[in-house]
Design a protein around this motif. Structure first.
Motif, PDB file in Angstrom:
ATOM      1  N   THR A  80       0.579  -1.682   0.172  1.00  0.00           N
ATOM      2  CA  THR A  80       0.019  -0.119  -0.225  1.00  0.00           C
ATOM      3  C   THR A  80       0.815   1.161   0.128  1.00  0.00           C
ATOM      4  O   THR A  80       1.439   1.253   0.767  1.00  0.00           O
ATOM      5  CB  THR A  80      -1.095   0.033   1.238  1.00  0.00           C
ATOM      6  N   GLY A 122      -7.319   4.890  -0.686  1.00  0.00           N
ATOM      7  CA  GLY A 122      -8.029   3.573  -0.811  1.00  0.00           C
ATOM      8  C   GLY A 122      -8.397   3.223  -1.818  1.00  0.00           C
ATOM      9  O   GLY A 122      -7.578   3.587  -2.961  1.00  0.00           O
ATOM     10  N   GLN A 123      -9.443   3.074  -1.902  1.00  0.00           N
ATOM     11  CA  GLN A 123     -10.017   2.247  -3.050  1.00  0.00           C
ATOM     12  C   GLN A 123     -10.820   3.450  -3.985  1.00  0.00           C
ATOM     13  O   GLN A 123     -10.619   2.786  -4.788  1.00  0.00           O
ATOM     14  CB  GLN A 123     -11.484   1.540  -2.295  1.00  0.00           C
ATOM     15  N   ALA A 127      -9.758   3.607  -7.737  1.00  0.00           N
ATOM     16  CA  ALA A 127     -10.704   4.188  -8.379  1.00  0.00           C
ATOM     17  C   ALA A 127     -10.531   4.976  -9.344  1.00  0.00           C
ATOM     18  O   ALA A 127     -10.851   5.162 -11.053  1.00  0.00           O
ATOM     19  CB  ALA A 127     -12.233   4.118  -8.255  1.00  0.00           C
ATOM     20  N   LYS A 136      -3.316  -1.587 -14.056  1.00  0.00           N
ATOM     21  CA  LYS A 136      -3.338  -1.797 -12.434  1.00  0.00           C
ATOM     22  C   LYS A 136      -2.176  -2.999 -12.408  1.00  0.00           C
ATOM     23  O   LYS A 136      -2.275  -3.949 -13.819  1.00  0.00           O
ATOM     24  CB  LYS A 136      -4.610  -2.504 -12.107  1.00  0.00           C
TER      25      LYS A 136
END
Ligand code: SD4
Length: 323
Positions: A80, A122-123, A127, A136
């Motif tokens: 991360t 994060g997500q 996105a 990705k």
């Protein structure tokens, strides 16, 4: 690192004229990143473009296990990433707790330039990146995975009051590659037009808790730029950097007249003053550059080096330390 260019001093002395362009980066691996930045700076380009391109070199480097692709994962095996960027007009962008993207610094720049926001996490950040053309990718290389699996053999997952202390004891738990291969890249630059910018990017502390965010994507902690005064960046245990708003503190100290090295030293001394026991066990290092192109650094423990590029000269300096 070549021993011959490791100088035991930590500040330049060119006072009275502006030393530009100049770029400096944390750790000796900053040398390659500076070369990437110099492709822009050396042609009279903008510091913002230079620092983005420069840190991208470290983000893509599979040998570097502390930044971007092939970064060491958190304790759950997830890579991360945290990154931020800031230009000469107080524009800034940041991503944190971002997975699967090789160049988080470019996502941070896109947050800065294409949204009304400064921070994404994060997500949602992922996105946003995917919607804007980023690909990705699995960032956990076989080598990094092996290092993590070796760590797992002894890792204690049971919640403990002082588990973070254990993880942060860098000297007791050295990461592969030696003391110069375990940290964030922070880069600050002054371009030929006299404008400052900075970038900071990292995979954060290895084996951190899933979801932990350090100082590196926090404007004012891991990075700060005020084009009237100077720029500063940080590396090391981010919690202690956040606690004192380190990079912003250093810029404000320079505004009051401190040299870059003196400002970094005062910030380090504040960490020692407020957490004296912890300060003996961890590493934190700061790097600063002022509007005249003077630069300097300071760290808690011996072992922090930084790379400086001015013209054709590339030098790796060893910073002074408290311990
Ligand atoms: C952080 N300052 O996440 C960053 C990098 C780091 O050991 O982990 N350094 O705290």
């Amino acid at each position: 690192m070549a021993g011959k260019d490791l100088l035991a001093v930590s500040a330049n002395t060119k006072i009275g004229s502006v030393n530009k362009p100049v770029v400096l980066s944390t750790w000796s691996f900053g040398k390659e990143a500076n070369a990437g930045a110099w492709e822009t700076l050396g042609k009279g380009g903008r510091a913002l473009d230079a620092v983005e391109k420069g840190v991208m070199v470290a983000e893509a480097d599979p040998k570097n296990h502390s930044v971007g692709y092939s970064g060491l994962p958190d304790r759950d095996g997830r890579v991360t990433l945290d990154a931020c960027i800031m230009d000469e007009n107080f524009n800034c962008g940041s991503v944190m707790f971002l997975e699967h993207i090789v160049h988080p610094i470019s996502v941070a720049r896109m947050v800065m330039e294409k949204t009304p926001h400064i921070q994404m996490a994060g997500q949602g950040a992922l996105a946003f990146a995917l919607a804007n053309g980023f690909e990705k990718k699995n960032l956990l290389t076989p080598e990094a995975e092996k290092i993590w699996r070796d760590w797992l053999k002894t890792a204690d997952y049971a919640p403990q009051v002082n588990i973070e202390e254990k993880l942060f004891e860098i000297s007791k738990d050295p990461l592969p590659g030696g003391p110069d291969n375990h940290d964030t890249i922070g880069m600050i630059a002054l371009d030929a037009s006299g404008n400052l910018s900075g970038a900071c990017t990292t995979s954060g502390l290895a084996y951190k808790r899933h979801g932990r965010v350090g100082d590196s994507p926090i404007i004012g902690a891991g990075l700060y730029v005020d084009n009237e005064v100077g720029a500063a960046t940080a590396t090391g245990v981010g919690e202690e950097v956040i606690r004192i708003a380190g990079a912003h503190l250093i810029v404000e100290l320079m505004r009051q007249g401190a040299s870059p090295e003196a400002a970094c030293k005062q910030a380090i001394e504040r960490i020692v003053r407020i957490r004296p026991e912890k300060a003996k066990q961890i590493q934190v290092a700061f790097l600063a550059l002022n509007k005249k192109g003077e630069y300097g650094a300071y760290c808690l423990r011996q072992g922090f080096s930084y790379a400086v590029r001015t013209g054709s000269e590339e030098t790796i300096y060893k910073a002074k330390s408290v311990y």
